[in-house]
Structure formats: structure tokens, C-alpha cells
Design an enzyme around this catalytic site. Structure first.
Site, PDB file in Angstrom:
ATOM      1  N   HIS A 130       0.855  -1.184   0.000  1.00 39.23           N
ATOM      2  CA  HIS A 130       0.000   0.000   0.000  1.00 39.23           C
ATOM      3  C   HIS A 130       0.892   1.235   0.000  1.00 39.23           C
ATOM      4  CE1 HIS A 130      -3.928  -1.801   0.454  1.00 39.23           C
ATOM      5  NE2 HIS A 130      -3.536  -2.537   1.494  1.00 39.23           N
ATOM      6  N   CYS A 170      -0.199   2.774  -4.312  1.00 38.85           N
ATOM      7  CA  CYS A 170      -0.901   4.015  -4.625  1.00 38.85           C
ATOM      8  C   CYS A 170      -0.019   5.217  -4.295  1.00 38.85           C
ATOM      9  CB  CYS A 170      -2.204   4.114  -3.843  1.00 38.85           C
ATOM     10  SG  CYS A 170      -3.516   3.045  -4.470  1.00 38.85           S
TER      11      CYS A 170
END
Length: 309
Positions: free
Chosen positions: A144, A186
Site C-alpha cells: 500500500h 498508490c
């Protein structure tokens, strides 16, 4: 009954999610001076010929291809409020296969804390004996993320801190050699809805050995950092097939690593992600979204992975 595969994003939770403000107290790597004499007698790497120094391609005929580190973070501490990254194991397995085909010595690590990520990369950068006899260094981080940040399973860390052990005299064995980082995560919380293109109109009518000298190169030189998405945006991952970026990267490597330079391959990766992928989810507001990777290159020469004899 198995649930159908869907696309999801590699980000911290949407506004207000538990743990979204989590901060990790991790100090940056502290290393040597930033001045970079390009001579073993002055604290740099091996002595090379001036022909090699001024060549347009990196020297890729060392005894070893080099080390490839894969950090695959899938399951995170509950306090962070981050979902499990289903599909990431497919990414890791695919990269492992590609890197081994290319001749790298692959080291795979699953579910690392921030401190462990720093330790793994610090160890790889300080292995001077191995690095001196290697063409380059490769690292893939699957996790992430937020803009300029990736997550260990216990918190977040800036990407620049992870790169620090490889800069300048911190990593003498890789001075003047390519240090290549590929980051699937991301970089924000925006969706890219794309723009329609009239292909027919768009095409239009466009035609298809000397004395040894001491040199210095910038400490930030010879890096390539390829992010799966541009700053500010979500990066997409399919629960069955893996992330769009790594799927495309693995496919392009499989077909072209023997004959094509790295930056050309990465441009092909950009095209594949941009043209061939579009989100399909159970949430209407997340459907039909697009993605474009972002390549930051400080390379000074072409990277060509000619097969090892």
C-alpha cells in the site's frame, strides 16, 4: 463458491479510515559523504577505463547480473486500517520468475515491518564484494502507499529513505551502476477517469585504456524509480491476476529483456497499462477508471540486459 476477481486499489483508507494518520518513527539511513570520487583510490568503486566511463551503455558483463530484492507486503497491522492486498502473491511470483530468467540472484521477503525493510535494503547495499562483481541492483516493492510513501506492515516510510543506502559512498560496490526500483503502490486518492480518443483522427497523416583519473558523478545518478502510478492517484490491482503495473512489466520483460533497453521497455509498459486496463468493480463510482505509471530516471546510460554466457 469462489468470488469473482475484482479490481482494488493499493492505498491507505479513504478519508477518516482507522489508522490513516499513523506515523512510523523510522530514522533515515546515515552513510558516507556525498562527494563521489570514481576511483578506488579515492573511496569510490572499482577502477574502470575511461572508455567504460564515457560509454553510452552501462557495462553489463560482470560475473554476476546482481541482486534482485522483492518485498511483498500483503497483510497489515489492524491499527492501520489497510485491507489485505489480494493478488500480490501473483505479482511476486511473476517477478521472481522474470528476474531469475534475467540472471539475478533473487531474494524474496514477505510482510516486512518498516524497520525490516530498511534492514534488508541496508544489507543489500553494504554487500560490497557481491556488488563489485555485479552489473546492477534491482528492487521491487509491492505494498500500500501514499504520495512518496510506502507501507511496511506496521507503518509508513518515505521512498527516499529506502533509496538512501544506495546513494554515493553509502554503496561503493554499485557506484556508476544502475540501481533500479519498481514500486507497486498508490500515490494518492484520486481516480483517473481517462479521456476518449478518436483513433482515426488521432493518427492523421503522421508518418509512421588511458591514465587513471578521478571523476565525480552525482550521488543521485544512476537510479531509476518506476512507480505504478503518477503522484496523487490510486494504483489498481486485480484480486486474481495481480496489479496492472506488474502484469504489464512482467509481460514486457518476458518478451523483450534480451533485446531492448530498459527505458524503451518501460515506455511499452506505460502503453500497455494505459491502453489495455480499465477498472471493473462492484462499486459504480470506481468503474471504468484508468492508470498510467510514472518513471523517474536518473540513469546516465542505456541499460541493456544482454544474456549471461
Amino acid at each position: 463458491m469462489t468470488e469473482p476477481a475484482t479490481d482494488s486499489v493499493d492505498a491507505s483508507p479513504m478519508a477518516g479510515g482507522e489508522g490513516s494518520e499513523d506515523k512510523t518513527d523510522s530514522k533515515p539511513y546515515s552513510g558516507g559523504a556525498t562527494g563521489l570520487p570514481f576511483s578506488s583510490g579515492s573511496g569510490g568503486g572499482e577502477i574502470i577505463t575511461s572508455e567504460e566511463f564515457y560509454a553510452d551503455e552501462y557495462k553489463m558483463d560482470y560475473p554476476r547480473r546482481g541482486k534482485a530484492v522483492i518485498i511483498n507486503n500483503k497483510t497489515f497491522a489492524r491499527k492501520l486500517g489497510l485491507g489485505e492486498r489480494t493478488g500480490t502473491d501473483q505479482d511476486a511470483a511473476s517477478l521472481n520468475m522474470r528476474f531469475m530468467e534475467m540472471g539475478f540472484t533473487v531474494e524474496m521477503f514477505n510482510n516486512l515491518e518498516v524497520g525490516e525493510m530498511l534492514q534488508v535494503l541496508g544489507k543489500a547495499s553494504s554487500d560490497d564484494e557481491f556488488n563489485l562483481n555485479s552489473d546492477c541492483f534491482m528492487c521491487a516493492i509491492l505494498s500500500h502507499g501514499e504520495e512518496g510513501v510506502v507501507f511496511g506492515i506496521d507503518g509508513k516510510i518515505e521512498v527516499k529513505q529506502l533509496l538512501e543506502p544506495f546513494k554515493g559512498n553509502n554503496c561503493k560496490g554499485l557506484i556508476g551502476k544502475p540501481k533500479l526500483f519498481f514500486i507497486q503502490a498508490c500515490q494518492g486518492m484520486q481516480f483517473d477517469s481517462g479521456v476518449e480518443v478518436n483513433v482515426s483522427d488521432a493518427r492523421g497523416e503522421i508518418p509512421m585504456e588511458r591514465d587513471i583519473q578521478v571523476h565525480k558523478i552525482p550521488s543521485e545518478a544512476d537510479f531509476l524509480i518506476a512507480y505504478s502510478v503518477v503522484p496523487g492517484y490510486y494504483s489498481w490491482r486485480n484480486s486474481a491476476n495481480g496489479s496492472w503495473f506488474i502484469q504489464a512489466f512482467s509481460d514486457i520483460l518476458a518478451r523483450h529483456w534480451r533485446t531492448m533497453d530498459l527505458l524503451t521497455m518501460m515506455t511499452r509498459v506505460n502503453k500497455k497499462v494505459a491502453y489495455e486496463f480499465e477498472s471493473r468493480t462492484g462499486k459504480e463510482f470506481m468503474n471504468q477508471k484508468k492508470q498510467i505509471p510514472c518513471i523517474t530516471s536518473m540513469l546516465t546510460k542505456e541499460v541493456k540486459f544482454s544474456p549471461k554466457k
